[in-house]
Write a protein that holds these residues in place. Structure first.
Motif, PDB file in Angstrom:
ATOM      1  N   SER A 117     -64.779  31.231 -67.400  1.00 15.98           N
ATOM      2  CA  SER A 117     -63.762  32.220 -67.809  1.00 15.98           C
ATOM      3  C   SER A 117     -63.787  32.552 -69.296  1.00 15.98           C
ATOM      4  O   SER A 117     -62.825  33.119 -69.815  1.00 15.98           O
ATOM      5  CB  SER A 117     -62.349  31.765 -67.401  1.00 15.98           C
ATOM      6  N   LEU A 118     -64.863  32.205 -70.017  1.00 16.55           N
ATOM      7  CA  LEU A 118     -64.966  32.542 -71.428  1.00 16.55           C
ATOM      8  C   LEU A 118     -66.340  33.159 -71.693  1.00 16.55           C
ATOM      9  O   LEU A 118     -67.369  32.575 -71.345  1.00 16.55           O
ATOM     10  CB  LEU A 118     -64.778  31.305 -72.303  1.00 16.55           C
ATOM     11  N   TYR A 119     -66.333  34.312 -72.364  1.00 19.80           N
ATOM     12  CA  TYR A 119     -67.563  35.077 -72.545  1.00 19.80           C
ATOM     13  C   TYR A 119     -67.702  35.573 -73.979  1.00 19.80           C
ATOM     14  O   TYR A 119     -66.701  35.846 -74.658  1.00 19.80           O
ATOM     15  CB  TYR A 119     -67.578  36.292 -71.608  1.00 19.80           C
ATOM     16  N   MET A 120     -68.936  35.695 -74.414  1.00 17.06           N
ATOM     17  CA  MET A 120     -69.231  36.310 -75.699  1.00 17.06           C
ATOM     18  C   MET A 120     -69.863  37.675 -75.432  1.00 17.06           C
ATOM     19  O   MET A 120     -70.957  37.756 -74.870  1.00 17.06           O
ATOM     20  CB  MET A 120     -70.202  35.446 -76.510  1.00 17.06           C
ATOM     21  N   ARG A 163     -72.241  37.086 -72.386  1.00 20.13           N
ATOM     22  CA  ARG A 163     -72.858  35.760 -72.409  1.00 20.13           C
ATOM     23  C   ARG A 163     -71.796  34.740 -72.012  1.00 20.13           C
ATOM     24  O   ARG A 163     -70.812  34.538 -72.738  1.00 20.13           O
ATOM     25  CB  ARG A 163     -73.361  35.486 -73.819  1.00 20.13           C
ATOM     26  N   LYS A 164     -71.959  34.090 -70.873  1.00 20.03           N
ATOM     27  CA  LYS A 164     -70.960  33.137 -70.397  1.00 20.03           C
ATOM     28  C   LYS A 164     -71.116  31.811 -71.137  1.00 20.03           C
ATOM     29  O   LYS A 164     -72.134  31.147 -71.035  1.00 20.03           O
ATOM     30  CB  LYS A 164     -71.111  32.918 -68.894  1.00 20.03           C
ATOM     31  N   LEU A 165     -70.086  31.425 -71.884  1.00 23.48           N
ATOM     32  CA  LEU A 165     -70.114  30.188 -72.657  1.00 23.48           C
ATOM     33  C   LEU A 165     -69.462  29.033 -71.907  1.00 23.48           C
ATOM     34  O   LEU A 165     -69.921  27.895 -71.987  1.00 23.48           O
ATOM     35  CB  LEU A 165     -69.409  30.392 -74.001  1.00 23.48           C
ATOM     36  N   GLU A 166     -68.372  29.337 -71.233  1.00 29.20           N
ATOM     37  CA  GLU A 166     -67.634  28.351 -70.446  1.00 29.20           C
ATOM     38  C   GLU A 166     -67.023  29.098 -69.268  1.00 29.20           C
ATOM     39  O   GLU A 166     -67.001  30.332 -69.265  1.00 29.20           O
ATOM     40  CB  GLU A 166     -66.509  27.706 -71.284  1.00 29.20           C
ATOM     41  N   PHE A 181     -73.499  30.770 -81.805  1.00 28.10           N
ATOM     42  CA  PHE A 181     -73.208  29.556 -82.575  1.00 28.10           C
ATOM     43  C   PHE A 181     -71.796  29.632 -83.148  1.00 28.10           C
ATOM     44  O   PHE A 181     -71.010  28.686 -83.031  1.00 28.10           O
ATOM     45  CB  PHE A 181     -74.247  29.415 -83.691  1.00 28.10           C
ATOM     46  N   ARG A 182     -71.444  30.781 -83.740  1.00 24.30           N
ATOM     47  CA  ARG A 182     -70.112  30.938 -84.309  1.00 24.30           C
ATOM     48  C   ARG A 182     -69.043  30.813 -83.229  1.00 24.30           C
ATOM     49  O   ARG A 182     -68.026  30.124 -83.426  1.00 24.30           O
ATOM     50  CB  ARG A 182     -69.997  32.299 -85.001  1.00 24.30           C
ATOM     51  N   ALA A 183     -69.245  31.462 -82.100  1.00 23.05           N
ATOM     52  CA  ALA A 183     -68.250  31.421 -81.034  1.00 23.05           C
ATOM     53  C   ALA A 183     -68.015  29.997 -80.542  1.00 23.05           C
ATOM     54  O   ALA A 183     -66.873  29.578 -80.323  1.00 23.05           O
ATOM     55  CB  ALA A 183     -68.697  32.314 -79.884  1.00 23.05           C
ATOM     56  N   ARG A 184     -69.089  29.241 -80.374  1.00 24.47           N
ATOM     57  CA  ARG A 184     -68.957  27.873 -79.871  1.00 24.47           C
ATOM     58  C   ARG A 184     -68.292  26.963 -80.899  1.00 24.47           C
ATOM     59  O   ARG A 184     -67.462  26.112 -80.560  1.00 24.47           O
ATOM     60  CB  ARG A 184     -70.327  27.329 -79.479  1.00 24.47           C
ATOM     61  N   VAL A 185     -68.644  27.134 -82.172  1.00 26.89           N
ATOM     62  CA  VAL A 185     -68.062  26.288 -83.221  1.00 26.89           C
ATOM     63  C   VAL A 185     -66.576  26.600 -83.385  1.00 26.89           C
ATOM     64  O   VAL A 185     -65.736  25.686 -83.446  1.00 26.89           O
ATOM     65  CB  VAL A 185     -68.817  26.472 -84.548  1.00 26.89           C
ATOM     66  N   LEU A 186     -66.221  27.880 -83.455  1.00 31.86           N
ATOM     67  CA  LEU A 186     -64.807  28.232 -83.603  1.00 31.86           C
ATOM     68  C   LEU A 186     -63.996  27.764 -82.405  1.00 31.86           C
ATOM     69  O   LEU A 186     -62.837  27.333 -82.543  1.00 31.86           O
ATOM     70  CB  LEU A 186     -64.649  29.745 -83.799  1.00 31.86           C
ATOM     71  N   ARG A 187     -64.602  27.808 -81.241  1.00 31.18           N
ATOM     72  CA  ARG A 187     -63.926  27.320 -80.040  1.00 31.18           C
ATOM     73  C   ARG A 187     -63.647  25.828 -80.161  1.00 31.18           C
ATOM     74  O   ARG A 187     -62.551  25.348 -79.844  1.00 31.18           O
ATOM     75  CB  ARG A 187     -64.815  27.591 -78.820  1.00 31.18           C
TER      76      ARG A 187
END
Length: 294
Positions: A116-119, A111-114, A174-180
Motif C-alpha cells: 500500500s505504499l508507492y513511489m 514503484r511499490k516499496l511496501e 533511496f530518499r523515500a525509503r530513508v524518510l519512511r
C-alpha cells in the motif's frame, strides 16, 4: 477522448501527483485510488493488476513495478526498465501499453516499496516493444525519446541513460525509503517538513560501499546534510553528534548556536526497526573522515 485532450489531462494528473508526493516521495494506495483533480476522482492504480488502463483513455495511464512480482521487470544494462508483458499474450492489457508507445504519451510508473505504499516516477515513456522477449522498454525521461535504437544504445547513450536512471529512480527511491524509516524527521534536529529533508549517504554513493540502502542513510534537513558532507558535523558510531571546532564561535549567528553547538553530544534520532538503523561500521568509517577534518 481525443489525443489532444488526453495529453492535457495526463499532464495535469502527473503534475498534481508529483505535488502530492513532494513531501516524502511516496503516495498511498488510498491516495492513488481516490485521486482528485478539479473535482473529478480518478483511479490511478488498478485494484488487482499492475497496469491501469482507464476505459475513457486511449492508452495505459500507469504501470506498477514490484520487486517480488511474478513478472520479470528489471533494468536493462543498468539503464532502461524492461516491463514484462502482462498475461494473455501480446493483446489484452498489453494493447493499451503498446498504444502508449505508438502515441508517445507519458505514463506513470508506480514503484511499490511496501504494501500500500508507492513511489511515483513520472512522466515515463514506452520507447520500444520487444515481442521476442515479451517486454516493453520504459525510459524514465523524455530526453531519451531521441535515442533511435533504445534496445541497442551507443556507449555514449548508455552512459547518459544510466545517469538519468540513477537520478530518476535510484536516488528518489533511496530518499523515500530513508524518510519512511525516520518518519520524515531530521535525525539531528527533528525537523519534520518533508520538502526540507534529504536522504544523506553515510558512505558516499560513488564509493564501492556506498550502497543506496537505508542502513547507509540518514534523514537530514538540508542545512545539517550540507554540514555533514562538509565535515562540520559528525555522527559517531554511538549515534552521538559532534560539532567541528570550525563552528566554535557562538556569536556568529543564532543558527550556529542553536542549530549546531547546542546539539553537540546529543544522540541522533534512529529508526525503530533494527534493520533500518545506521550501520555502525559505516558510521565509524565516516566519523574518521570527520575527525581528520577537525
Amino acid at each position: 477522448m481525443d489525443i489532444g485532450a488526453e495529453q492535457i489531462l495526463r499532464g495535469q494528473i502527473i503534475e498534481h501527483l508529483k505535488e502530492i508526493a513532494s513531501e516524502t516521495g511516496t503516495v498511498t494506495r488510498d491516495q492513488l485510488s481516490n485521486f482528485e483533480l478539479d473535482g473529478t476522482t480518478f483511479r490511478l492504480l488498478d485494484r488487482s493488476r499492475g497496469i491501469r488502463n482507464p476505459r475513457q483513455m486511449l492508452a495505459t495511464l500507469s504501470i506498477m513495478s514490484t520487486p517480488d512480482s511474478q513478472y520479470s521487470d528489471q533494468e536493462v544494462d543498468g539503464a532502461l526498465l524492461a516491463y514484462a508483458y502482462r498475461e494473455g499474450g501480446p493483446g489484452g492489457d498489453n494493447t493499451k501499453l503498446r498504444r502508449a508507445f505508438e502515441l508517445g504519451v507519458p505514463v506513470i510508473l508506480l514503484r511499490k516499496l511496501e504494501p500500500s505504499l508507492y513511489m511515483p516516477i513520472c512522466p515515463v515513456y514506452v520507447v520500444a516493444d520487444d515481442p521476442e522477449n515479451r517486454q516493453f522498454l520504459i525510459a524514465l525521461d523524455a530526453d531519451l525519446l531521441a535515442i533511435k535504437e533504445p534496445a541497442n544504445p551507443t556507449e555514449l547513450e548508455r552512459k547518459y541513460v544510466r545517469q538519468l536512471t540513477r537520478r530518476r529512480l535510484h536516488q528518489p527511491e533511496f530518499r523515500a525509503r530513508v524518510l519512511r524509516a525516520y518518519q520524515s524527521r531530521c535525525a539531528v534536529c527533528r525537523l519534520s517538513h518533508g520538502k526540507l529533508l534529504d536522504a544523506a549517504h553515510i558512505i558516499p554513493d560513488l564509493h564501492e560501499d556506498g550502497s543506496p540502502v537505508v542502513e547507509n542513510g540518514l534523514s537530514l534537513c538540508k542545512i545539517h546534510h550540507a554540514a555533514y558532507d562538509a565535515a562540520l558535523l559528525g555522527i559517531a558510531p554511538d549515534y552521538r553528534i559532534h560539532i567541528s571546532p570550525q563552528l566554535s564561535n557562538a556569536g556568529e549567528s543564532p543558527i550556529v548556536e542553536h542549530g549546531f553547538q547546542r546539539l553537540g553530544g546529543e544522540e541522533i534520532l534512529v529508526p525503530k526497526r533494527l534493520c533500518d538503523q545506521p550501520d555502525t561500521d559505516r558510521l565509524h568509517t565516516r566519523f574518521e573522515v570527520f575527525k581528520k577534518a577537525c
